[in-house]
Design an enzyme around this catalytic site. Structure first.
Site, PDB file in Angstrom:
ATOM      1  CG  ASP A 128       1.382   4.022   4.426  1.00 26.68           C
ATOM      2  OD1 ASP A 128       0.170   3.781   4.468  1.00 26.68           O
ATOM      3  OD2 ASP A 128       2.251   3.142   4.599  1.00 26.68           O
ATOM      4  CG  ASP A 178      -0.186  -0.310   2.499  1.00 27.72           C
ATOM      5  OD1 ASP A 178       0.929   0.231   2.694  1.00 27.72           O
ATOM      6  OD2 ASP A 178      -0.697  -1.094   3.320  1.00 27.72           O
ATOM      7  CG  ASP A 184       8.658   1.223  12.460  1.00 29.30           C
ATOM      8  OD1 ASP A 184       8.969   1.866  11.436  1.00 29.30           O
ATOM      9  OD2 ASP A 184       7.848   0.265  12.437  1.00 29.30           O
TER      10      ASP A 184
HETATM   11  P1  ATP Z   1       3.791  -2.639   4.936  1.00 32.80           P
HETATM   12  O1  ATP Z   1       2.647  -1.709   4.624  1.00 32.80           O
HETATM   13  O2  ATP Z   1       4.516  -3.148   3.759  1.00 32.80           O
HETATM   14  O3  ATP Z   1       3.423  -3.698   5.890  1.00 32.80           O
HETATM   15  P2  ATP Z   1       4.889  -0.293   6.126  1.00 32.80           P
HETATM   16  O4  ATP Z   1       6.306   0.042   6.505  1.00 32.80           O
HETATM   17  O5  ATP Z   1       4.253   0.587   5.117  1.00 32.80           O
HETATM   18  O6  ATP Z   1       4.887  -1.800   5.700  1.00 32.80           O
HETATM   19  P3  ATP Z   1       2.689   0.379   7.810  1.00 32.80           P
HETATM   20  O7  ATP Z   1       2.171  -0.381   8.966  1.00 32.80           O
HETATM   21  O8  ATP Z   1       1.861   0.554   6.605  1.00 32.80           O
HETATM   22  O9  ATP Z   1       4.071  -0.289   7.458  1.00 32.80           O
HETATM   23  O10 ATP Z   1       3.110   1.795   8.375  1.00 32.80           O
HETATM   24  C1  ATP Z   1       3.540   2.863   7.528  1.00 32.80           C
HETATM   25  C2  ATP Z   1       4.713   3.577   8.165  1.00 32.80           C
HETATM   26  O11 ATP Z   1       4.315   4.165   9.404  1.00 32.80           O
HETATM   27  C3  ATP Z   1       5.886   2.678   8.519  1.00 32.80           C
HETATM   28  O12 ATP Z   1       6.748   2.480   7.431  1.00 32.80           O
HETATM   29  C4  ATP Z   1       6.544   3.474   9.625  1.00 32.80           C
HETATM   30  O13 ATP Z   1       7.307   4.525   9.113  1.00 32.80           O
HETATM   31  C5  ATP Z   1       5.355   4.078  10.369  1.00 32.80           C
HETATM   32  N1  ATP Z   1       4.903   3.223  11.469  1.00 32.80           N
HETATM   33  C6  ATP Z   1       3.927   2.291  11.409  1.00 32.80           C
HETATM   34  N2  ATP Z   1       3.761   1.697  12.603  1.00 32.80           N
HETATM   35  C7  ATP Z   1       4.651   2.249  13.429  1.00 32.80           C
HETATM   36  C8  ATP Z   1       4.965   2.071  14.802  1.00 32.80           C
HETATM   37  N3  ATP Z   1       4.330   1.166  15.531  1.00 32.80           N
HETATM   38  N4  ATP Z   1       5.944   2.842  15.340  1.00 32.80           N
HETATM   39  C9  ATP Z   1       6.569   3.763  14.584  1.00 32.80           C
HETATM   40  N5  ATP Z   1       6.336   3.961  13.301  1.00 32.80           N
HETATM   41  C10 ATP Z   1       5.380   3.238  12.707  1.00 32.80           C
HETATM   42 MG    MG Z   2       2.258   0.521   4.448  1.00 37.60          MG
END
Ligand code: ATP
Ligand code: MG
Length: 462
Positions: free
Chosen positions: A84, A82, A160
Site C-alpha cells: 500500500d 500486498d 489502526d
Molecule cells: P494485510 O494487507 O497484510 O492484511 P495491512 O496492514 O496491509 O495487512 P490492509 O487492510 O491492507 O492491512 O490496510 C492497509 C493499511 O491501512 C493498514 O496497515 C492500516 O494502516 C490502514 N487501515 C486499514 N484498515 C483500517 C481501519 N479499519 N482502520 C484504520 N486503519 C486501517
Molecule cells: Mg495491505
C-alpha cells in the site's frame, strides 16, 4: 534486526537525537526517523510496481511512502501480501498520473493502480477534521464516510495499530514512525493508536483486525487495546454484510485460520459473526472439533499452495447451526428431506442478514451439505453417479472431517475411499455387499415432488 532497532532507539547517542528538529517541526506527535542503515528493509524486497508508483508520484512533486502491512511484514522478515502506498496527491491527481488506475470506495476513496494481476492501493493522507461534511458519523460513533485529507502525521494517527503506521520512503530509504510502531513491533505487540474504545466504535471491523493480526503475526494484543474487545463485540452488528464478507475471507483464507478461529472464540467475536454458534459449540464439542479440523486443513492447504474455497469454510462454520436445526426438526417428526430443506434455508437466510455470501459460494456450500445426506445412499448406480457429482470431492472431504471430529458414520469415509480406488469388478462387489434398500420404504414412496434445484437428501441411511 528488531534488537538492533531497539538498541538504536534506546541509545541516547544514536541518530534519534538528530530527529529532534523533526519532532518540533512535525507537531505534537513527533516522528522518529530510522535511516537506511538502521533497518532491514531493502528496495529489493519491495514490489517493482509499488516502487514505480512511488517514483512517479515523487517525480511529479508529490510525496509518497510505502505504508501498512508492507512495511510491517518486511520488518518482521515476512513476505507482504500486498503493498500500500500513501501520498499527499488527491485521488484525482493520482488518477491522472496513472492510466492504469481507478478510484474506488465511498467510505474511503482510494485509487487502485493495476500492473497485470498486481494492484497497488494508493491512499491520500487522511486528516482529522471532524467538523467537515466529508466526515459522517452514525449515532454509535461509527465513521460512515471519512474523506478529509491531511498530512502524513494526521494520516499516521488515523491508522489502526502502531505496527501498521510505519512509512518507508523510497526517496531517502528511511522509515518514519509517528507512533510507537517500531517499539511495538520489537515487543511483538499489537497496540491501537489513540483510545481503543473510541477507535473500535469508529470502525468495529478493527475488532476483527486486532484478532487477525494477532493470529497472523503471533503478537499479543496490548492490554488497553484488548480490554474493550468483548464489551464492544456487539458493534459488529452495525457493519454492512458485504464488508463482513470481505473481512471473513481475510480471517480464514490468510493461512492462519486456526489461530484466528481460536482468538475469535476467546474474544467472543465468533458469535457475532455466526449467531447462535457459541451455545451449540458449548453443548456439543464435536461441532467445534469439526470446525477446527477444517481450519487446520485450510491452513495446511494454503501453505502447500493448494486451492481453498470459502464454500467449504462456510459449510463448516454454518454446519453446527444447520445440523442442530435439522436434528430438532426430525426429532419433532419432520421428514428428513423436508427437515434438510427447512434447516438449510433457515440458517442460510439468517446468516445472510449478517454476512453477505455470494451465490457462487452459497450454491456449492449447499451442495456440500446435500452430499452429506446422499453419500450414505450408494445402492445400484447411485455410487457411480455420486462419484461424477461436480462437488463430490468437497462433499467427501467434508464427510472425512465429520468422522475425524468424532461423528460415528459407520466408516462411510473408508468405504468411499476404497470405492474411488477400486476397479469395475471391485466396485460391483462393494455395491453388492450393501444392504438392499428396504422394500417397505419403496412401497410407501410418495409421488415425486416437483423438481427444484434443492436436491433431496437421502433419507434411508441418516
Ligand atoms: P494485510 O494487507 O497484510 O492484511 P495491512 O496492514 O496491509 O495487512 P490492509 O487492510 O491492507 O492491512 O490496510 C492497509 C493499511 O491501512 C493498514 O496497515 C492500516 O494502516 C490502514 N487501515 C486499514 N484498515 C483500517 C481501519 N479499519 N482502520 C484504520 N486503519 C486501517
Ligand atoms: Mg495491505
Amino acid at each position: 534486526m528488531i534488537k538492533r532497532l531497539l538498541t538504536f532507539l534506546s541509545s541516547p547517542n544514536s541518530d534519534t537525537a538528530k530527529t529532534a528538529h523533526y519532532k518540533k517541526s512535525r507537531g505534537k506527535h513527533g516522528v522518529t526517523l530510522i535511516p537506511r542503515d538502521q533497518h532491514s528493509i531493502s528496495r529489493r524486497d519491495i514490489s517493482t510496481s509499488a516502487l514505480k508508483v512511488m517514483n512517479r508520484l515523487n517525480q511529479s512533486g508529490f510525496s509518497s511512502y510505502l505504508v501498512g502491512g508492507g512495511v510491517r511484514d518486511l520488518l518482521l522478515e515476512g513476505s507482504p501480501k500486498d503493498f500500500d502506498v500513501a501520498t499527499d496527491a488527491t485521488p484525482e491527481q493520482i488518477r491522472t498520473l496513472f492510466r492504469n488506475s481507478r478510484i474506488i470506495g465511498r467510505r474511503f476513496r482510494i485509487v487502485h493502480v493495476r500492473f497485470g494481476r498486481e494492484i497497488i492501493e494508493v491512499t491520500t493522507f487522511r486528516g482529522q477534521n471532524s467538523d467537515s461534511n466529508q466526515q459522517i458519523e452514525s449515532d454509535t460513533g461509527q465513521l460512515l464516510r471519512d474523506n478529509v485529507y491531511g498530512d502524513m502525521e494526521s494520516d499516521a494517527i488515523r491508522r489502526d495499530f502502531t505496527a501498521n503506521a510505519l512509512y518507508y520512503s523510497s526517496k531517502d530509504f528511511s522509515i518514519y514512525d509517528y507512533t510507537t510502531g517500531i517499539e511495538d513491533i520489537g515487543k511483538r505487540q499489537l497496540k491501537m493508536i489513540g483510545d481503543p474504545a473510541t477507535r473500535y466504535k469508529e470502525d468495529p471491523v478493527r475488532l476483527l483486525r486486532a484478532v487477525r493480526f494477532a493470529a497472523k503475526l503471533g503478537f499479543t494484543i496490548e492490554s488497553s487495546t484488548e480490554a474493550p474487545i468483548r464489551d464492544q463485540a456487539h458493534l459488529l452488528e452495525h457493519v454492512p454484510a458485504a464488508r463482513l464478507f470481505d473481512e471473513i475471507l481475510k480471517l480464514f483464507m490468510g493461512g492462519y485460520a486456526t489461530a484466528t478461529y481460536q482468538l475469535l472464540q476467546h474474544y467472543q467475536l465468533l458469535d457475532q459473526l455466526f449467531p447462535g454458534i457459541n451455545k451449540i459449540l458449548s453443548n456439543d464439542p464435536m461441532y467445534g472439533n469439526l470446525i477446527e479440523e477444517v481450519m487446520i486443513n485450510t491452513d495446511k492447504r494454503i501453505r502447500s499452495d493448494k486451492r481453498v474455497t470459502p464454500a467449504f469454510i462456510y459449510a463448516a462454520l454454518l454446519w453446527p447451526a444447520m445440523h442442530h436445526e435439522y436434528i430438532r426438526l426430525t426429532t419433532k417428526g419432520t421428514p428428513q428431506l423436508e427437515a434438510f430443506n427447512q434447516s438449510s434455508q433457515k440458517i442460510i437466510s439468517r446468516q445472510l442478514q449478517r454476512i453477505m455470501i455470494p451465490k457462487r459460494f452459497l450454491i456449492p456450500m449447499r451442495q456440500i451439505w446435500e452430499l452429506q445426506w446422499r453419500l450414505p445412499n450408494r445402492q445400484g448406480k447411485r455410487a457411480q453417479r455420486l462419484l461424477e457429482h461436480p462437488k463430490f470431492r468437497a462433499g467427501y472431504d467434508f464427510l472425512l472431517v465429520r468422522e475425524a471430529s468424532g461423528e460415528q458414520l459407520d466408516d462411510l469415509g473408508l468405504w468411499w475411499k476404497q470405492f474411488q480406488d477400486a476397479d469395475e469388478d471391485m466396485k460391483a462387489s462393494m455395491i453388492g455387499q450393501l444392504k438392499p434398500p428396504s422394500k417397505r420404504r419403496k412401497r410407501k414412496r410418495k409421488p415425486r415432488p416437483p423438481k427444484t434445484d434443492q436436491a433431496p437428501p437421502s433419507p434411508e441411511n441418516e
